[in-house]
Design a protein around this motif. Sequence first.
Motif, PDB file in Angstrom:
ATOM      1  N   PRO A  74      29.596 -16.510 -28.623  1.00 40.91           N
ATOM      2  CA  PRO A  74      29.673 -15.086 -28.968  1.00 40.91           C
ATOM      3  C   PRO A  74      30.272 -14.278 -27.820  1.00 40.91           C
ATOM      4  N   ASN A  75      31.125 -13.331 -28.137  1.00 43.39           N
ATOM      5  CA  ASN A  75      31.797 -12.431 -27.195  1.00 43.39           C
ATOM      6  C   ASN A  75      33.027 -13.032 -26.519  1.00 43.39           C
ATOM      7  N   VAL A  76      33.285 -14.315 -26.720  1.00 44.79           N
ATOM      8  CA  VAL A  76      34.415 -14.977 -26.056  1.00 44.79           C
ATOM      9  C   VAL A  76      35.554 -15.169 -27.048  1.00 44.79           C
ATOM     10  N   GLY A  77      36.645 -14.461 -26.776  1.00 41.92           N
ATOM     11  CA  GLY A  77      37.856 -14.623 -27.567  1.00 41.92           C
ATOM     12  C   GLY A  77      38.851 -15.487 -26.801  1.00 41.92           C
ATOM     13  N   PRO A  78      40.054 -15.615 -27.320  1.00 45.84           N
ATOM     14  CA  PRO A  78      41.056 -16.480 -26.683  1.00 45.84           C
ATOM     15  C   PRO A  78      41.391 -16.111 -25.238  1.00 45.84           C
ATOM     16  N   LYS A  79      41.454 -14.835 -24.912  1.00 46.65           N
ATOM     17  CA  LYS A  79      41.813 -14.433 -23.543  1.00 46.65           C
ATOM     18  C   LYS A  79      40.705 -14.762 -22.550  1.00 46.65           C
ATOM     19  N   VAL A  80      39.469 -14.500 -22.919  1.00 41.60           N
ATOM     20  CA  VAL A  80      38.347 -14.835 -22.030  1.00 41.60           C
ATOM     21  C   VAL A  80      38.218 -16.355 -21.930  1.00 41.60           C
ATOM     22  N   ALA A  81      38.421 -17.053 -23.032  1.00 39.73           N
ATOM     23  CA  ALA A  81      38.365 -18.523 -23.012  1.00 39.73           C
ATOM     24  C   ALA A  81      39.410 -19.079 -22.044  1.00 39.73           C
ATOM     25  N   THR A 140      20.379 -20.164 -22.826  1.00 39.00           N
ATOM     26  CA  THR A 140      19.183 -19.914 -23.641  1.00 39.00           C
ATOM     27  C   THR A 140      19.416 -20.009 -25.143  1.00 39.00           C
ATOM     28  N   GLY A 141      20.681 -19.938 -25.558  1.00 37.24           N
ATOM     29  CA  GLY A 141      20.986 -19.911 -26.981  1.00 37.24           C
ATOM     30  C   GLY A 141      20.893 -18.520 -27.576  1.00 37.24           C
ATOM     31  N   GLU A 142      20.522 -17.546 -26.756  1.00 33.93           N
ATOM     32  CA  GLU A 142      20.411 -16.167 -27.228  1.00 33.93           C
ATOM     33  C   GLU A 142      21.779 -15.504 -27.214  1.00 33.93           C
ATOM     34  N   ALA A 143      22.175 -14.964 -28.348  1.00 32.15           N
ATOM     35  CA  ALA A 143      23.455 -14.268 -28.462  1.00 32.15           C
ATOM     36  C   ALA A 143      23.211 -12.764 -28.440  1.00 32.15           C
ATOM     37  N   ARG A 144      23.688 -12.122 -27.384  1.00 28.55           N
ATOM     38  CA  ARG A 144      23.601 -10.665 -27.267  1.00 28.55           C
ATOM     39  C   ARG A 144      25.003 -10.134 -27.049  1.00 28.55           C
ATOM     40  N   PRO A 145      25.303  -8.943 -27.560  1.00 27.97           N
ATOM     41  CA  PRO A 145      26.635  -8.374 -27.332  1.00 27.97           C
ATOM     42  C   PRO A 145      26.839  -8.033 -25.857  1.00 27.97           C
ATOM     43  N   TRP A 146      28.067  -8.193 -25.396  1.00 25.21           N
ATOM     44  CA  TRP A 146      28.363  -7.967 -23.975  1.00 25.21           C
ATOM     45  C   TRP A 146      28.022  -6.564 -23.531  1.00 25.21           C
ATOM     46  N   TRP A 147      28.118  -5.580 -24.426  1.00 29.95           N
ATOM     47  CA  TRP A 147      27.873  -4.192 -24.006  1.00 29.95           C
ATOM     48  C   TRP A 147      26.413  -3.938 -23.671  1.00 29.95           C
ATOM     49  N   GLU A 148      25.498  -4.787 -24.136  1.00 35.28           N
ATOM     50  CA  GLU A 148      24.103  -4.654 -23.691  1.00 35.28           C
ATOM     51  C   GLU A 148      24.000  -4.959 -22.199  1.00 35.28           C
TER      52      GLU A 148
END
Length: 83
Positions: A9-16, A67-75
């Motif tokens: 979660p939160n990782v698109g092609p550019k961050v990858a 942890t397996g916890e998916a939180r949005p980056w803006w948090e």
Amino acid sequence: MADVLTTIPNVGPKVAARLRRLGVERVEDLRGADPEELFERTCAMEGRQEDPCLLDTYHAAVDYATTGEARPWWEYSRERLAR
């Protein structure tokens, strides 16, 4: 072949692509990693200060891998700005 890093979660092609430049090939490679260190290395490789939102994305990715916890980056941005 699908990019396994973009399943985070939160990782698109550019961050990858940036993570791969740091030697990260799999989700497991981020377990227990230091997001601050990843960010500092990215800045050094790019030769400039990167947007702090990338740091927040690294925090989100490492937490997800650990942890397996998916939180949005803006948090993570809110938490960083509150410190």
